[in-house]
Design an enzyme around this catalytic site. Structure first.
Site, PDB file in Angstrom:
ATOM      1  N   ASP A  33      23.727   9.415  37.724  1.00 14.61           N
ATOM      2  CA  ASP A  33      24.380  10.436  36.902  1.00 14.61           C
ATOM      3  C   ASP A  33      25.268   9.771  35.850  1.00 14.61           C
ATOM      4  O   ASP A  33      26.247   9.096  36.193  1.00 14.61           O
ATOM      5  CB  ASP A  33      25.230  11.340  37.811  1.00 14.61           C
ATOM      6  CG  ASP A  33      25.534  12.678  37.180  1.00 14.61           C
ATOM      7  OD1 ASP A  33      25.113  12.913  36.046  1.00 14.61           O
ATOM      8  OD2 ASP A  33      26.203  13.497  37.841  1.00 14.61           O
ATOM      9  N   CYS A  57      23.315  17.065  31.933  1.00  9.49           N
ATOM     10  CA  CYS A  57      22.692  17.029  33.265  1.00  9.49           C
ATOM     11  C   CYS A  57      21.619  18.088  33.505  1.00  9.49           C
ATOM     12  O   CYS A  57      20.462  17.761  33.775  1.00  9.49           O
ATOM     13  CB  CYS A  57      23.777  17.172  34.336  1.00  9.49           C
ATOM     14  SG  CYS A  57      25.071  15.919  34.268  1.00  9.49           S
ATOM     15  N   LYS A  81      22.697  15.096  44.229  1.00  9.16           N
ATOM     16  CA  LYS A  81      23.043  16.154  43.275  1.00  9.16           C
ATOM     17  C   LYS A  81      21.828  17.009  42.912  1.00  9.16           C
ATOM     18  O   LYS A  81      20.740  16.495  42.680  1.00  9.16           O
ATOM     19  CB  LYS A  81      23.621  15.491  42.017  1.00  9.16           C
ATOM     20  CG  LYS A  81      23.848  16.441  40.850  1.00  9.16           C
ATOM     21  CD  LYS A  81      24.470  15.711  39.676  1.00  9.16           C
ATOM     22  CE  LYS A  81      24.577  16.603  38.453  1.00  9.16           C
ATOM     23  NZ  LYS A  81      25.287  15.949  37.338  1.00  9.16           N
ATOM     24  N   HIS A  94      22.370  20.642  40.884  1.00 10.71           N
ATOM     25  CA  HIS A  94      22.911  21.163  39.615  1.00 10.71           C
ATOM     26  C   HIS A  94      21.897  21.981  38.820  1.00 10.71           C
ATOM     27  O   HIS A  94      21.862  21.935  37.591  1.00 10.71           O
ATOM     28  CB  HIS A  94      23.466  20.027  38.747  1.00 10.71           C
ATOM     29  CG  HIS A  94      24.537  20.487  37.799  1.00 10.71           C
ATOM     30  ND1 HIS A  94      25.093  19.676  36.840  1.00 10.71           N
ATOM     31  CD2 HIS A  94      25.144  21.697  37.675  1.00 10.71           C
ATOM     32  CE1 HIS A  94      26.003  20.345  36.162  1.00 10.71           C
ATOM     33  NE2 HIS A  94      26.051  21.569  36.659  1.00 10.71           N
ATOM     34  N   ASP A 128      20.045  10.102  34.188  1.00 11.84           N
ATOM     35  CA  ASP A 128      19.637  11.403  33.650  1.00 11.84           C
ATOM     36  C   ASP A 128      19.903  11.524  32.152  1.00 11.84           C
ATOM     37  O   ASP A 128      19.286  12.346  31.471  1.00 11.84           O
ATOM     38  CB  ASP A 128      20.296  12.553  34.422  1.00 11.84           C
ATOM     39  CG  ASP A 128      21.820  12.469  34.433  1.00 11.84           C
ATOM     40  OD1 ASP A 128      22.387  11.471  33.951  1.00 11.84           O
ATOM     41  OD2 ASP A 128      22.453  13.425  34.935  1.00 11.84           O
ATOM     42  N   HIS A 129      20.806  10.707  31.606  1.00 14.75           N
ATOM     43  CA  HIS A 129      21.087  10.662  30.167  1.00 14.75           C
ATOM     44  C   HIS A 129      22.060   9.529  29.921  1.00 14.75           C
ATOM     45  O   HIS A 129      22.400   8.773  30.838  1.00 14.75           O
ATOM     46  CB  HIS A 129      21.644  11.994  29.651  1.00 14.75           C
ATOM     47  CG  HIS A 129      22.779  12.532  30.463  1.00 14.75           C
ATOM     48  ND1 HIS A 129      24.034  11.946  30.482  1.00 14.75           N
ATOM     49  CD2 HIS A 129      22.858  13.577  31.328  1.00 14.75           C
ATOM     50  CE1 HIS A 129      24.826  12.615  31.290  1.00 14.75           C
ATOM     51  NE2 HIS A 129      24.134  13.602  31.829  1.00 14.75           N
ATOM     52  N   LYS A 140      26.510  10.697  25.886  1.00 15.35           N
ATOM     53  CA  LYS A 140      26.289  11.962  26.581  1.00 15.35           C
ATOM     54  C   LYS A 140      26.650  13.150  25.690  1.00 15.35           C
ATOM     55  O   LYS A 140      27.667  13.143  25.007  1.00 15.35           O
ATOM     56  CB  LYS A 140      27.132  12.001  27.860  1.00 15.35           C
ATOM     57  CG  LYS A 140      27.040  13.297  28.637  1.00 15.35           C
ATOM     58  CD  LYS A 140      27.908  13.250  29.892  1.00 15.35           C
ATOM     59  CE  LYS A 140      27.840  14.575  30.650  1.00 15.35           C
ATOM     60  NZ  LYS A 140      28.630  14.534  31.902  1.00 15.35           N
TER      61      LYS A 140
END
Length: 602
Positions: A55, A95, A154, A156, A362-363, A387
């Site tokens: 993350d 996310c 996670k 989300h 994820d980024h 981000k």
């Protein structure tokens, strides 16, 4: 084949023809041996899958991507033994939409997981938005192929739709047999020591309006009691009641974020509300290793979705103060240690050569995450932005590593454009499944590139969204090897030359915080990966040709989009008390089943 030949020779040899009774016994033994492999040996053609998603990790935070001050030996070894992707692109820079694209192989705008508002992620466990039940994840297809599937960490992407227990967006409704982790995401509110993180500017606005109402009531009350100006008691009482209702309307959600969002679940059951962050790391790791041990004799998919390295940077005491980069570096090094423990578990069970391992973020890293002068977010290397920035490379270019010993060549580096969405068709193909034909799949199988049977990526164009707004397009011109990138909108940095949106906390996708470009800003990423020198018709002879071809690709892409319900609309993304997961009688939601379980074991 050798097993079948051996059994045949055993049965037909002289050892089994002494007399009929003995021959009958040998026949029974032969039948048992025939059945044994079927029941106890997993299909060797179906690999196991360990998918590790970090993350908020920046591409520049990892040693094998150029960092020489943060220690990531386990991730570096993974790259040494596998394939490293240098142009690995997330479908979104935040996310929720990025993870939706990862699981479905589709741009988030296709599933309704892209936002047209400033709230680009799922905001509450108790909201009605989430990954639609009609979306097909790779977990669902692998489950149908006989895989044991688990998500640890996670999620989300929503929980409920219409009632507290319908679990329509829950991982178990999207193909996972087992879930242990956070249905939401880590926040400063989970720790309670830092300033609020969830919509801080919005909370500040709510507080301002509340204070204005209180000031107005006190002013009217003072005027009434001192006879400075005539005002009816009814007006004062009505304004006071409205103020109380207004305060309760927002504080009942934002004031209790720790209880509503910071929860831990095992399958459908809440085990901690709120979470005990001190035990989270060890709990997640134990669950992941336990799943591997339980399923070593059958094909499995383990999606290990780390809470690291998102703020508030929960780091165990063992790793605190070890890194030269403060709390963030400590958290990255602990994350690397966790990856190492998972690899050890795979090796211990003899699954190294039969397990396809994938590692990514994820980024990009968060540039605005700070506490005073201390940086709490990641480093995106030479790439601009971070981000929240849907177009700039720093927000979407992430580390990507794949290992499968004996199948994929070790030490390989691939510079072709690839996407997190590519994992969907890659995993489905290897598991023997079929990619859905009733919808557009934007991912492309990585197997030809990974195996070296293809030299070029399956992606010609990539579309870089910020929410529902198209900010940039990448064109991989295969005949020349050039990768062009056109920006139609870019965030306005605050301060202007800072490279981030420190004044806003995160860069917006639209409005006065965005600059639009017509003609677009054009970069040749092959020569200028940092996006420092935009080209023009005066400096690039192909400028008009390239921008025209990209514009045509955008028009063709938009024809493939169909209207879908917006999962992150204001209505779907507000807190709804009747949807709030609760381990007690609402609103008295608190429990610690994890601690009770430990006490009972002791």
């Amino acid at each position: 084949m050798e097993v079948w030949v051996t059994m045949y020779l055993f049965y037909t040899s002289g050892n089994c023809d002494v007399y009929q009774g003995k021959q009958w016994s040998c026949l029974k033994i032969w039948l048992i041996l025939c059945l044994f492999p079927i029941t106890c040996v997993s299909d060797p053609s179906k690999p196991n899958f360990l998918l590790i998603l970090v993350d908020d990790l920046g591409i520049g935070d990892v040693g094998c991507y150029g960092n020489d001050t943060i220690r990531t030996p386990n991730i570096d070894d993974l790259a040494k033994d596998g394939v490293r992707l240098t142009q690995h692109i997330a479908a979104a820079a935040v996310c929720t939409p990025s993870r939706a694209a990862f699981l479905t192989g589709r741009y988030p705008i296709r599933s309704g997981m892209a936002s047209s508002t400033r709230q680009r992620i799922i905001f509450w466990n108790g909201c009605s938005g989430g990954l639609p039940p009609n979306e097909t994840t790779f977990a669902r297809i692998l489950h149908q192929q006989g895989y044991s599937t688990a998500l640890v960490g996670k999620w989300h992407m929503g929980v409920n739709c219409r009632s507290r227990h319908d679990h329509c967006h829950h991982p178990l409704n999207h193909g996972f047999d087992y879930f242990y982790g956070m249905p939401f995401s880590l926040l400063n509110e989970c720790q309670g020591s830092d300033e609020p993180q969830l919509a801080k500017s919005l909370q500040d606005t709510y507080w301002l309006y509340t204070q204005m109402i209180i000031l107005a009531v006190l002013t009217l009350l003072f005027g009434k009691l001192t006879n400075l100006f005539p005002v009816k008691w009814k007006i004062i009482v009505c304004l006071a009641i409205c103020g109380v209702l207004y305060f309760l309307s927002w504080f009942s959600s934002y004031g209790f974020t720790k209880y509503w969002n910071c929860i831990l679940m095992r399958n459908h059951d809440i085990t901690e509300q709120p979470m005990n962050l001190e035990k989270t790391t060890s709990n997640m790791l134990k669950e992941a290793v336990s799943f591997i041990e339980r399923n070593k004799h059958r094909p499995f998919l383990l999606f290990f979705s780390l809470l690291h390295v998102h703020t508030p940077l929960i780091t165990t005491e063992k790793f605190q103060g070890r890194s030269r980069h403060g709390p963030y570096g400590d958290n990255v090094e602990e994350m690397d240690w966790m990856v190492g423990r998972l690899l050890d578990a795979i090796d211990k069970e003899g699954l190294k050569n039969t397990t396809f391992i994938y590692f990514a973020s994820d980024h990009g890293g968060s540039l605005e995450a700070r506490r005073g002068n201390t940086q709490l977010g990641g480093w995106n290397g030479i790439y601009k932005g971070g981000k929240g920035m849907g177009g700039w490379e720093g927000g979407i270019r992430v580390p990507g590593i794949v290992r499968w010993p004996g199948v994929l060549p070790a030490g390989t580096v691939i510079n072709e454009p690839t996407s997190l969405m590519d994992i969907f068709p890659t995993v489905v193909h290897l598991a023997g499944g079929k990619v859905p034909q009733d919808r557009t799949i934007d991912g492309r199988s990585l197997l030809p590139l990974l195996r070296g049977t293809a030299q070029h990526s399956g992606h010609e164009f990539m579309f870089h969204y910020c929410g529902v707004f198209l900010h940039a397009v990448r064109w991989h011109q295969k005949d020349s090897g050039t990768t062009w990138k056109a920006h139609y909108a870019t965030p306005a940095f605050q301060p202007e030359a800072s490279g981030a949106c420190f004044g806003r906390g995160i860069c917006p996708c639209f409005g006065d915080g965005v600059s639009h470009h017509d003609p677009p800003l054009l970069f040749d990423l092959s020569q200028d990966p940092s996006e420092e020198n935009p080209l023009s018709a005066d400096t690039e002879p192909l400028f008009d040709t390239v921008t025209r071809r990209i514009r045509e690709a955008v028009e063709e892409h938009r024809k493939t989009l169909t209207p879908v319900p917006q999962q992150l609309s204001p209505y779907n993304n507000i807190w709804k008390p009747w949807l709030q997961p609760c381990c007690g009688t609402f609103p008295f939601c608190w429990c610690d089943e994890e601690n009770n379980k430990a006490d009972s074991i002791v």
